[in-house]
Design a protein around this motif. Sequence first.
Motif, PDB file in Angstrom:
ATOM      1  N   MET A 195       1.215  -1.128  -0.455  1.00 53.22           N
ATOM      2  CA  MET A 195      -0.059  -0.262  -0.050  1.00 53.22           C
ATOM      3  C   MET A 195       0.989   1.112  -0.006  1.00 53.22           C
ATOM      4  O   MET A 195       1.213   2.500  -0.481  1.00 53.22           O
ATOM      5  CB  MET A 195      -0.715  -0.209   1.533  1.00 53.22           C
ATOM      6  N   PHE A 196       2.384   0.789   0.840  1.00 56.06           N
ATOM      7  CA  PHE A 196       3.147   2.472   0.463  1.00 56.06           C
ATOM      8  C   PHE A 196       3.334   2.785  -0.347  1.00 56.06           C
ATOM      9  O   PHE A 196       3.365   3.915  -0.481  1.00 56.06           O
ATOM     10  CB  PHE A 196       4.088   2.216   1.838  1.00 56.06           C
ATOM     11  N   TRP A 249       3.036   5.988  -2.489  1.00 58.17           N
ATOM     12  CA  TRP A 249       3.589   6.659  -3.032  1.00 58.17           C
ATOM     13  C   TRP A 249       3.840   7.068  -4.297  1.00 58.17           C
ATOM     14  O   TRP A 249       4.125   8.725  -4.482  1.00 58.17           O
ATOM     15  CB  TRP A 249       5.090   6.122  -2.281  1.00 58.17           C
ATOM     16  N   LYS A 250       3.622   6.197  -5.192  1.00 54.03           N
ATOM     17  CA  LYS A 250       3.613   5.937  -6.911  1.00 54.03           C
ATOM     18  C   LYS A 250       2.350   7.388  -6.871  1.00 54.03           C
ATOM     19  O   LYS A 250       2.498   8.267  -7.438  1.00 54.03           O
ATOM     20  CB  LYS A 250       2.562   5.094  -7.757  1.00 54.03           C
ATOM     21  N   VAL A 264      -2.471  -7.809  -6.340  1.00 55.89           N
ATOM     22  CA  VAL A 264      -3.965  -7.233  -6.201  1.00 55.89           C
ATOM     23  C   VAL A 264      -4.112  -5.540  -5.865  1.00 55.89           C
ATOM     24  O   VAL A 264      -4.690  -5.069  -6.427  1.00 55.89           O
ATOM     25  CB  VAL A 264      -4.464  -8.104  -5.710  1.00 55.89           C
ATOM     26  N   VAL A 265      -3.267  -5.256  -4.463  1.00 58.84           N
ATOM     27  CA  VAL A 265      -3.516  -3.919  -3.629  1.00 58.84           C
ATOM     28  C   VAL A 265      -2.706  -3.461  -5.382  1.00 58.84           C
ATOM     29  O   VAL A 265      -3.071  -1.974  -5.535  1.00 58.84           O
ATOM     30  CB  VAL A 265      -2.590  -4.162  -2.769  1.00 58.84           C
ATOM     31  N   ASP A 266      -1.627  -3.221  -6.156  1.00 62.63           N
ATOM     32  CA  ASP A 266      -0.931  -2.930  -6.932  1.00 62.63           C
ATOM     33  C   ASP A 266      -1.523  -2.738  -8.014  1.00 62.63           C
ATOM     34  O   ASP A 266      -1.919  -1.178  -8.433  1.00 62.63           O
ATOM     35  CB  ASP A 266       0.206  -3.569  -7.072  1.00 62.63           C
ATOM     36  N   TRP A 267      -3.036  -3.637  -8.561  1.00 56.33           N
ATOM     37  CA  TRP A 267      -3.530  -3.740  -9.492  1.00 56.33           C
ATOM     38  C   TRP A 267      -5.019  -2.609  -9.323  1.00 56.33           C
ATOM     39  O   TRP A 267      -4.707  -2.081 -10.015  1.00 56.33           O
ATOM     40  CB  TRP A 267      -3.849  -4.531  -9.887  1.00 56.33           C
ATOM     41  N   LEU A 268      -4.719  -2.912  -8.094  1.00 55.94           N
ATOM     42  CA  LEU A 268      -6.511  -2.084  -7.654  1.00 55.94           C
ATOM     43  C   LEU A 268      -6.046  -0.809  -8.174  1.00 55.94           C
ATOM     44  O   LEU A 268      -7.366   0.298  -8.154  1.00 55.94           O
ATOM     45  CB  LEU A 268      -7.085  -2.789  -6.657  1.00 55.94           C
ATOM     46  N   ILE A 269      -5.470  -0.237  -7.536  1.00 60.75           N
ATOM     47  CA  ILE A 269      -4.980   1.154  -6.571  1.00 60.75           C
ATOM     48  C   ILE A 269      -4.200   1.781  -8.255  1.00 60.75           C
ATOM     49  O   ILE A 269      -3.234   1.449  -8.581  1.00 60.75           O
ATOM     50  CB  ILE A 269      -4.218   1.160  -5.777  1.00 60.75           C
ATOM     51  N   PRO A 270      -5.165   2.341  -8.888  1.00 63.39           N
ATOM     52  CA  PRO A 270      -4.603   2.802  -9.946  1.00 63.39           C
ATOM     53  C   PRO A 270      -3.050   3.758 -10.033  1.00 63.39           C
ATOM     54  O   PRO A 270      -3.230   4.780  -8.972  1.00 63.39           O
ATOM     55  CB  PRO A 270      -5.520   3.752 -10.990  1.00 63.39           C
ATOM     56  N   ASP A 271      -2.396   4.266 -10.577  1.00 59.70           N
ATOM     57  CA  ASP A 271      -0.988   4.408  -9.863  1.00 59.70           C
ATOM     58  C   ASP A 271      -0.886   6.322 -10.088  1.00 59.70           C
ATOM     59  O   ASP A 271      -0.838   6.885  -9.472  1.00 59.70           O
ATOM     60  CB  ASP A 271       0.113   4.405 -11.683  1.00 59.70           C
TER      61      ASP A 271
END
Lengths: 974, 974
Positions: free
Chosen positions: B448-449, B453-454, B901-908
Motif C-alpha cells: 500500500m505504501f 507513494w506512486k 492485487v493491491v498494486d493493480w487495484l489502486i491506479p497509479d
Amino acid sequence: MAEEPGVEVESPVTSRSEQQAPHFLRDVIFHGKFRLLKALTPEENVHSQHGLYFQDGERRVDYVLTYSAKKPGGSRSGRQSVHLLAENAVARSFRRGPHGRGPRQQQQQQQQQQQRRRPPQGTRDPVHPPTSPAADVEAGGAGETSNGHEDHKAFRREEFEGKLRDTGLELEKDDTKISGVGFVKIHAPWNVLCREAEFMKLKMPTKKVYEVKQSGGVMDKISSLVSKVLEPLHPHIEEHQPKNIKHLSHTFSREKQHLFDLSDKDCFFDSKTRSSIVFEILKRTKCKAKYSMGITSLLGNGVYTAAYPLHDGDINDSAEPNDRKLLYEEWANYSVFYKYQPIGLVRKYFGEKIGLYFAWLGLYTQMLILASLVGVIVFLYGCATVDDNIPSMEICHPRNNITMCPMCDRVCSYWKLSSACGTARASHLFDNPATVFFSIFMALWAAMFMEHWKRRQMRLNYEWDLTGFEDEEDHPRAEYEFRVMQKSLSKDRRPQHKMDKLTCQDRLPAYMTNIVMMLLMIGVTFAIVFGVILYRISTKAALHMSSNPTTRNHAQLTVKTTAAIINLVVILILDEVYGAVARWLTVLEVPKTDKSFEERLIFKTFILKFFNAFTPIIYIAFFRGRLVGRPGSYLYVFESYRMEECTHGGCLMELCIQLSITMLGKQLIQNNLFEIGVPKLKKLIRYIRSKRGSYKEEERQKKLQRYETDHFLEPFAGLTPEYMEMIIQFGFVTLFVASFPLAPLFALLNNIIEIRLDAKKFVTELRRPVAARAKDIGIWYNILRGVAKVAVIINAFVISFTSDFIPRMVYQYMYSPDGSMHGFVNHTLSYFNVSHFQEGMETMDPLHLGYRVDICRYKDYREPPWSATPYEISKEFWTVLAVRLAFVIVFQNVVMLMSDVVDWLIPDIPKDISLQIHKEKILLVDLFMKEEQGKIQILESKSSTGGADNCNKGNNSTIAHPRFGPVTSNTEGV
Amino acid sequence: MAEEPGVEVESPVTSRSEQQAPHFLRDVIFHGKFRLLKALTPEENVHSQHGLYFQDGERRVDYVLTYSAKKPGGSRSGRQSVHLLAENAVARSFRRGPHGRGPRQQQQQQQQQQQRRRPPQGTRDPVHPPTSPAADVEAGGAGETSNGHEDHKAFRREEFEGKLRDTGLELEKDDTKISGVGFVKIHAPWNVLCREAEFMKLKMPTKKVYEVKQSGGVMDKISSLVSKVLEPLHPHIEEHQPKNIKHLSHTFSREKQHLFDLSDKDCFFDSKTRSSIVFEILKRTKCKAKYSMGITSLLGNGVYTAAYPLHDGDINDSAEPNDRKLLYEEWANYSVFYKYQPIGLVRKYFGEKIGLYFAWLGLYTQMLILASLVGVIVFLYGCATVDDNIPSMEICHPRNNITMCPMCDRVCSYWKLSSACGTARASHLFDNPATVFFSIFMALWAAMFMEHWKRRQMRLNYEWDLTGFEDEEDHPRAEYEFRVMQKSLSKDRRPQHKMDKLTCQDRLPAYMTNIVMMLLMIGVTFAIVFGVILYRISTKAALHMSSNPTTRNHAQLTVKTTAAIINLVVILILDEVYGAVARWLTVLEVPKTDKSFEERLIFKTFILKFFNAFTPIIYIAFFRGRLVGRPGSYLYVFESYRMEECTHGGCLMELCIQLSITMLGKQLIQNNLFEIGVPKLKKLIRYIRSKRGSYKEEERQKKLQRYETDHFLEPFAGLTPEYMEMIIQFGFVTLFVASFPLAPLFALLNNIIEIRLDAKKFVTELRRPVAARAKDIGIWYNILRGVAKVAVIINAFVISFTSDFIPRMVYQYMYSPDGSMHGFVNHTLSYFNVSHFQEGMETMDPLHLGYRVDICRYKDYREPPWSATPYEISKEFWTVLAVRLAFVIVFQNVVMLMSDVVDWLIPDIPKDISLQIHKEKILLVDLFMKEEQGKIQILESKSSTGGADNCNKGNNSTIAHPRFGPVTSNTEGV
C-alpha cells in the motif's frame, strides 16, 4: 486546373458566420448537378490516381467518411427527400434569429426525440450507445417514417461537416458507383497540418543531420561482420539515407519551421501522419446535440457508417510503386518467411502501435529459435538416455515380476508391472533431469525476452522519435457520454449541477454483473473439465465391462483420444463464446475512454481464455491421480466411479499428451484453418455471388476509386485478438514447459506462418487503420510478466509434484543402499494384503496371472499391512513431501532472483541509444545557440533598436548592443 | 543609481570578438581600484540586502563561485602576482596572431603540465580526478613555486569566466572581508533566463486560470469535512491563490511569451529556478584545456573552491520575511512536529528532488502511524492472552515436572522445565497467532505504501508541472573525462581515432577490485557475527564453570547483554567504514555520469549496510539452535564449545531482543546523538575558538554579506545518507516484523524527530543546494520494492521456522487427542536415556534435582531410546517440516498475490489528476485555436496579402481569405 465546368470543387473556404445554410445549398446543387455528368475522363482518373486525390488532382484525400444514402436505382424519391431536407434546413436556418437561439432549441428537441429511437440498422461498428428501455418508453407512440430519420442524420452530418470546415479541413463529396453509400472525402491543407502537428507535439526530422559514430572497437568490427552475414535476411527496401547519418528531430513548431526541410510540403507529413492528424480533429469536433456527439457517437448512431483513411495504392503488379505494394512484396509474403520484417516501413505505413506489435512478434519469434533449439536438445537427450534409465529398465526387466493391484474394481484383475514397460520408457523422454534444467532455462529465457523487448522498444522509440511523447488521457467514448447525458437528464429536476461523470454507484450493477458472469463462466469451465473427467471414468468403466476383448484392450486408447478431442472442441467453442461474453461485459461497464475499454476487455478476455485453455491441463498436472485413495478404500465419485489414476510412468506423460494436443489443435484449427480458410471461403462466396448476381461486379471493381475499393475491405478491429492469441501461446510455451520441451518448437513453426498471415491481413484485407502513436505495448507487457511469474511457480510444482524427479533424488540420497537408483521402483510401491479388499470389490478373476495372489503392490508411500499402523501414510511420504516443498521454495526463489538479476544486469535503455539521446540534446542546444548568435548579427547589421516588451527582441537588443555602452562608461569611470 | 564613482559595475556586456584581454584588464583595474574604497555605506548594504544583489542593487546574485585568493594580510605580493599574471596574459593575448593558434597551443602545454600535478590543497568537494602515479612520474622533477600554480588557476578562471560572459551571464567580483577567499557573483539576465528556460523545457504557469471542479458528490462533502478537521494540522503558509483555481501551465517559449504573466520579470523565475538555470549553463560551459574542463573539473582541480546559490535571506527574527525564514518557522521547528510539511514551499525553495525526499519521508511517517497502531494492538493482544496460553500454562504448572537434559556439558545439571516459565510466558507476547496476521498486514502495508507513494508522486508531478519532463543523460563527470583524456593520451601514437569512452576492458581492474572488496567486506561481517557467537559460547562456558554461584546465575543475562552491546558497537563502527569503502570503490569505478555514480554508490552502500545490520539478526532467526545436535552427540565448535541453543520459549524471543536493541541503538546513537550532538559540538568548538582566537569573529559575521555567510555553511552532500538511513529503518520495520510488532512504533517516534532534524539541517546548516528536477525518487523506489519483496519471504520463514506457530497447529489438528493444545509441550520433547551420554560428558552433579534421573527430555522430534531406530529423526519431524514448508509456499505466494492485487487495484495515477491533465490539454488546444482565430481577424482587418513561404503566415492567408474567392467562383460555376 480542375476548373472543368460542372465539376464542383470544395474549396478550402469556410466562414464561421454562415455555416450551415450554404453548405446545404451547395450540396443540393452538387447532388443535382452531378447527375448531368457521366464520369471522369480516363486521363483525369489516372491523374487523380483512382481517388487518392480530390477532383482537382492536387489535394490528397486524407480521410473518408461514408454514410448510407438513398439508392440511385429508386433514387428519385431519395434525392427528393434530400431536397426537401435541405429546403427545410435552409428555411429553418433562415427563420433563425440573429443569435439563432430559438430554432436551435427546437432542433435540439427534435434531435432528442430521434435519439431516443434505436438506430434502424445495425452498424458495422460495435460502438453504439445502449438505449435503455425506459428511454424507449419515454419516446412514446407516434411512429415517424424512416425518412424523418434520414433527414435527421443528414442534418447532423451537415452540422458536423460545417464544424470540420471551421477547423480548416477541406471536404469534397463525390458521386459514386456504389449504390446506397455516400462518401465525404477530407483533405487537411498545409496550415491545418502544421497547426495540429504542433498541438500533437509531433517530432519531425530537421534539416540538421549528424553522423552516428562507430567507435571502431573490436565489438564494432564483429557486429559489422555479423550484419554482413545477416545481410540476405534483410528485406529489400532502400533506405533514403545512409545508416550512420541521422536527422536531428525536434518537436514541430511553426515558429521553428526554418529548422525543417519544407522543400516538399506534400511529402513532409507522410500519409499516415496526415490521416492521424485528421482523425485527431475528427475526435475533437463535436456536434452540439442534447449531448455533444463526436465522431464515435455519429458512427454509433449511424449518421456515418464508416470512417477510414485510404490505402496508398494498389498491390497489383501493374500498380505504380507505393508503400503498400512494397509491403505486399517484401513483407506480406510467405516466400520471405526467413527474413527480418521491414519494421520501419510497417511503422511508416501503419503507425507506431501496429509497428510495435509486429516488432514484438518478430522478437518473440526470434527468441523462440533459441528456446526451441534447447528444447530439441533436451528432448534428444531424453531419447538418448532412455536405455540407461535404471527405473524403466527395472520395470521392463522380466525378472522383476511385481504383481500390481487391479486397475478397476471387480472386472479388472492383477497385472504385471512389466506390462507398463512402454509407458515407463516413453515417460523418461519428458521426465529426466534435463527437463529441470530446461524449465530453469525457460524461466530465464522469459526474463531475457522481457528485457530484450524493453530494449528493443526503447530503440524503436528513439528511432521513431517517440522519446518525450506521453500517452494522454483520451477523449471519452460515445457510450460514456451518452450514459452521462442520460444520468444528468434523469436528475435534471434536482438543483442544477452538471453531472459530468459516472460514479461507482452508477456502475455498481454492471460491476456486479461482471463479477457474477466471470465467476459463472469460470464455473462453466470447471464443470466442463469435470464433465470430461466423468466421461473418461464412465466410458472406461463401461468399456472394461465389455465382453469384447479387443474393445477392452483398446479401452485406454479410445477413451484418451476421444476425451482429448472433446476437450479440444470444447476449448475452441468456449474461446469464441468467452470472447463475446467479455466484450458484452465490458460494454455493460461503460468504461470512460477507449484505452480503458480496451484494457478491461483484454483483462476479462485473458482471464476467461486462460482458464479455458489451462484448466484441463492444470487438472492433469496437479490433481489427477492424487485423490485416488488406496486399495481397500478407494475414493469414489457418485459412489460408483473410482477416480482416475495415472499410468505407471507418472502423470507427466499424460500431461505432455494433453498439452501437445491442445496446443497443436488450437494452433492448427484456430489460427491456420480459421484465419486462412475463412477469408478464402468468403472470397469463394463473393465469387459465386458475383457470377450469379450482378454480372458487372468484377468489371466495376476495376473502375472503382481508391476510397470505394477500400470501403469494401473489412474494418480494422484492433490488435487485441492478435496479441491474445500470442499470449495464450506464450502461456503454452512457458507454463508447462517442464513437461513438454518441444512446445517452443511448435510455437516457432506456427509464428513463422503467423507473421506473414497477419501481414497479409493488414495489407490486403483490412481498411487502413488510423495510425496510433504508442510508446509501448501497454497492458500486454504486464500480462506477459504475469504469465512469466506464474510460469516459475507452475514449473516448480510440475517438477516437484508431477514428475518423479524428487522421489528419485530422495531415494538416491536417503534410502538407496548403494547410492544408485537400483531398487527405486520397489521403494515406491506399497504392499497390500488382498484379503483387505472391501467386500464385492475384489477382482472377479483372481487367477488371471496364473497364480494365486496374496500381496499386491500399488504406487504410494504407505505402511505395509504388517506394520503397527497398516496402510497409514508412511514416514517416507512425509520425507518426500518435505523435500518436494523445499524444492518448490528453492526453485521459485532462485529462479525469481535470477530473473531479477537478469532484469537488473541488462540496462533498459541500450547504451548507444542513451548516448545518442544525450548527443542530440547537446547538438540541439548548440543549434539554437548558433541561431541566436545569427539573429543577433542580423539585428546588429540592421542596428534596429526599440525596447519591445517582447522577450525575444528584448534579449536580442540587450545582447546586441553589448560592450558599446557600458564598456565605454566603464572606461569613463576610470 | 549605483553609479557611485569608483564602484565597478559589471555590465551585461559581452562581445565575442574581444574576449579575454579586456576582462583581464578590467579585473586588474577592478582589483586595484577597490583597495581605495573602504566598504559600502550602511544604506547601500540594506539596499543590496546583504549581498543578495550586485552592487547596483538591482541584479540578483543567482550563483556564487569562490576561489582561494591571497590573504589580505600579506596581500601586497599576492595582488602583485595577480598583476603580473594579468600582464602576462595580456601580453600573451596581444602576441596572439589573428587566428590565435600558436600561443594557445603553448598555453595548452602549460596547462597540461600543471594538470599533471596534484591540486595542492584538499578540496571540500569529494569530486577530484584521481591522478594516477604514472601521470605523476611523467610530470617529473622540476618543482615550480605555488605561485605558478596560482597563476595557472587564475588564468583558467579568466578563461572560464570569459566563456560564461559569452553565454550572456553577468559576473561581478567583489572585495570581501574573509581572508583568502575570492567571490565571483553570477547574475542571469532576463534574456538568458528566457533562452535557457526554453532549452530546459521548463513548464511555467500561464495567465490562463481555470477552476478545478469539485463535483459536489457525497465523497467531496466528506473530504471537505475531513480537510476541515485536519485544518489545524496544516502549516500556516498563505497560498497565493484559492485552492480550486489553477494556472494552466505550458512549456516556456519565447515565441509564446504572450501566454505568460510577465508583468513582474524579477519574480517570474523564482530564485531556485534562476540558480538551476545558471547551474545548467555552468555545467555546459567548458574550458578548452587538453581535455575540456567543466565546472566539476574546475572545482576538483581547485581552480574554484566552491559553487553554490544563495539562501533567500536570514532566519533571525529581525530579518525581513523570506521563504527561508518561513521554512524555518513553519517547517524546521520541533514545535510543529504534529503538522503536515509545507511540501510546496520546500519544493519552491529547494527544488523538486529535495521536495520529493521530504514528501516521501512524510508519507512514510504517516503510513507508520497506521502500522504502529496495529502493532501496538497486536502486542496488547499478546499481553492480554498470555494467561490463556495453554503451552506456557503447562510449562509453568508445577505438576508437570518434566526433567530436562543439561544445558551444557559436565558442569550443568538436569533442570525442571517449570523454571523456564518466565521466558515461556514472555515469548507468548511475540509468538501468538496475531503476529501471523500482523506480518501479512505489514506485507500489504508495504504494498500500500508503495502504491500510495506512486500516487503521491504522480500528484506532485502534476502540481509541480513535471508531467512531460524526462530525465536526460547528464553530462559526464570530471573524473570520467579525465580518465578518457588519459587513455587517449597514452594511445595517441596509434592512428588517430579519438577515444571517447571507457570500455569494459579499461574498467576491468576496478570491477575486479569492487567484487573482491565487496565479498571481503561481507566476509568481515560474517566473521564478526561468528566472533560474537564464539564470545557468547565461550564466555557462557567460562561463567558456568565459575565457582561463584551468583556469577553462574547471572551468566545468561551478562552474556546476552554484553554480546548485544558488542554487536551494536560493531555495527555502528562498520556502518561508517562501509560507507567510506563504498565511496572509495565507486570512485575507482569511474562511472560516467553523476546519476550513475550515485546509483552505484547507493547500491554498494546499501548491500554493505544491509548485511551489516541484518546478518546477526538473520543468524538468530534461522540458524541459532538449529545446529545443536542431540544429547549424546552434540555438535561442537573447535571441538570444545557446544553450539548455542535457544531458551525454551523458542528463538523468537531472542530475535525480538536482538532486533529491538539493534534498532533502538542505531536510531538513538546514529541518528539522534550523531545528528544532533555533532553539530552542537561543532558550535561549541567554534565558540571556544572564537573566544580564544580572533575576537571579532562574531561581530564580523553580522556584517558579512549573504554570499559570505553562506560560504561558512556546510556544502550539500546529496540525499543518499538521509535515504539510506530510512531504508535501513524500513528494513527493520518490515523484514522481521513477525517477531517484533513494536518496530513500527519506534520507527514512527524516530521519524517525527527525523523530519524536523533534517529540515533544520537543510534550512540552517547547509549551503543552499542547486534545485534539481526529478520526477521520482529513482533507485530508492526499486530498493524499497526489493526490501518489501524480501520481507515477505523472511516473514514467511520467521513464522514457520522461528516461531512455534506451525508445530502448535500440527499438534492441534493431527496429534492432539481432544483437538486442544493440552499435551503440546510433552509432544515437542523427545526422550533421552542418560546412560547414552558420551563418556566424560555426563553431568558432574546428577542428583542436583534431588532424585536420580534415568530419562531426561530435550526439545526435538526424535525417536525415543526404546524404538527400533533410537534417536533417529521421527515421522513427526518430517510432518512438521512439510507443513512448515507448505506454509512458506502458501504465505509467500498468497501475500505476493495480494500485494499484486493491491498494486493493480489502486491506479497509479489518481483519477482527478488524470482528468485534470486531460482537461488542461483540451483547454490548451482551445486557447491556441482561439489565438489562431484572433490572429486571422487581425490579419483580415489589415488585409495583408503576400504569399509568404512562412507556414504561419501561409496558413493565415489561406484561412484569412476564405469564402470570398472560392464561394463566388462557386456561384459563378452555377
